[in-house]
Design an enzyme around this catalytic site. Structure first.
Site, mmCIF file in Angstrom:
data_model
loop_
_atom_site.group_PDB
_atom_site.id
_atom_site.type_symbol
_atom_site.label_atom_id
_atom_site.label_comp_id
_atom_site.label_asym_id
_atom_site.label_seq_id
_atom_site.Cartn_x
_atom_site.Cartn_y
_atom_site.Cartn_z
ATOM 1 N N TYR A 49 -2.005 -0.856 10.300
ATOM 2 C CA TYR A 49 -2.068 -1.094 8.844
ATOM 3 C C TYR A 49 -0.727 -0.731 8.200
ATOM 4 O O TYR A 49 -0.187 -1.483 7.391
ATOM 5 C CB TYR A 49 -3.216 -0.270 8.254
ATOM 6 C CG TYR A 49 -3.497 -0.546 6.792
ATOM 7 C CD1 TYR A 49 -3.939 -1.797 6.379
ATOM 8 C CD2 TYR A 49 -3.343 0.452 5.841
ATOM 9 C CE1 TYR A 49 -4.201 -2.049 5.040
ATOM 10 C CE2 TYR A 49 -3.619 0.209 4.504
ATOM 11 C CZ TYR A 49 -4.043 -1.042 4.103
ATOM 12 O OH TYR A 49 -4.305 -1.292 2.777
ATOM 13 N N SER A 60 0.856 -1.198 0.000
ATOM 14 C CA SER A 60 0.000 0.000 0.000
ATOM 15 C C SER A 60 0.890 1.246 0.000
ATOM 16 O O SER A 60 2.061 1.185 0.384
ATOM 17 C CB SER A 60 -0.872 0.005 1.260
ATOM 18 O OG SER A 60 -1.403 1.289 1.497
#
Ligand code: NDP
Length: 255
Positions: free
Chosen positions: A156, A143
């Site tokens: 995350y 990401s």
């Protein structure tokens, strides 16, 4: 047909980015094993693949963060089709919470799925690739949070930063087996995760789009093309690379 007669396993293949990659791989000639926890979504994708591409699809229900489940899923695909040529680790969850309040359970849950799950599948599939001496392609979905900070994404970000570094560690370790290990860092892609964040007011879509030079959010299909490149022989000399597919978000120093 850039993946003609290849065998691929895609975690997170039930919806979103993983499903778009699985469908595109089948259109490029691959048989695809689809992995997630939701049988109905896997079966819907498998039906689409068979109906639209004529390729074989194998849905396998599995929690990627559970080692026994992960090994069973990989063994199921290998028993059915004899080998796995391409692995895509797209299964993932996102957690948004102020770090000062983040519970240790939520911290661990995100790392378990995103980082542990990716490692378990790399290991299980990599073992077979090494044993068969066939080479292979591994593509991990990380990401933009692996490259730049986003507030309230501590677990995350840690999980995706871990996936980025895991990718490079495996790339250098397994290059001698002709296994290329690369990652894709998507930007903001319209899937259930992002839709949910917009609905809950965590993301402001207008603000996000203003920050993206391409002038739009991504669609799951925007990640499928880069995945085909990294799965095909066109990328045989590419390993340890993190391919950013974000419409220019990270490159943008203007806004
Ligand atoms: P979705 O929620 O649409 O899809 C996530 C997929 O992962 C689903 O198939 C889900 O199935 C599966 N999954 C989640 N947890 C598990 C688990 N424990 N075991 C097995 N499968 C699991 O999200 P996206 O398509 O957006 O996300 C795909 C990947 O892309 C994720 O790794 C995400 O972090 C990453 N990403 C997404 C971005 C975005 O903007 N959308 C941006 C950057 C990265 P089920 O819940 O049924 O198990």
């Amino acid at each position: 047909m850039r993946l003609h007669n290849k065998v691929a396993l895609v975690t997170g293949g039930g919806r979103g980015i993983g499903a778009a990659i699985a469908r595109r791989f089948a259109q490029e000639g691959a048989d695809v094993c689809l992995v997630s926890r939701t049988q109905a979504e896997l079966e819907a994708q498998a039906e689409w693949i068979t109906a639209h591409t004529g390729r074989r699809a194998l849905p396998v229900v599995c929690d990627v963060s559970n080692p026994a489940d992960a090994w069973r899923a990989v063994a199921t695909a290998e028993e059915r089709w004899g080998r796995i040529d391409i692995l895509v680790n797209a299964a993932g969850i996102s957690v948004a919470a102020p770090s000062a309040d983040l519970s240790f359970d939520r911290w661990k849950a995100c790392l378990n799925v995103n980082l542990d799950g990716t490692f378990l599948f790399c290991q299980a599939v990599g073992r077979g690739m090494i044993a068969r001496g066939q080479g292979g392609k591994i593509i991990n979905i990380t990401s933009i949070v692996a490259h730049a900070g986003i507030p309230e994404r501590a677990t995350y970000a840690a999980s995706k930063g871990g996936v980025r570094q895991l990718t490079q560690a495996l790339a250098v370790e397994w290059a001698k087996y002709n296994i290329q290990v690369n990652a894709i860092s998507p930007g903001f892609i319209m899937t259930e995760i992002v839709r949910d964040y917009i609905e809950r007011g965590i993301h402001n879509p207008e603000k996000l789009v203003a920050r993206i030079p391409a002038g739009r959010m991504g669609q799951p299909e925007d990640i499928a093309g880069p995945a085909v490149f990294l799965a095909s022989s066109d990328s045989d000399y590419v390993t340890g690379t993190i391919l950013i597919a974000d419409g220019g978000f990270l490159a943008n120093g203007y806004v």
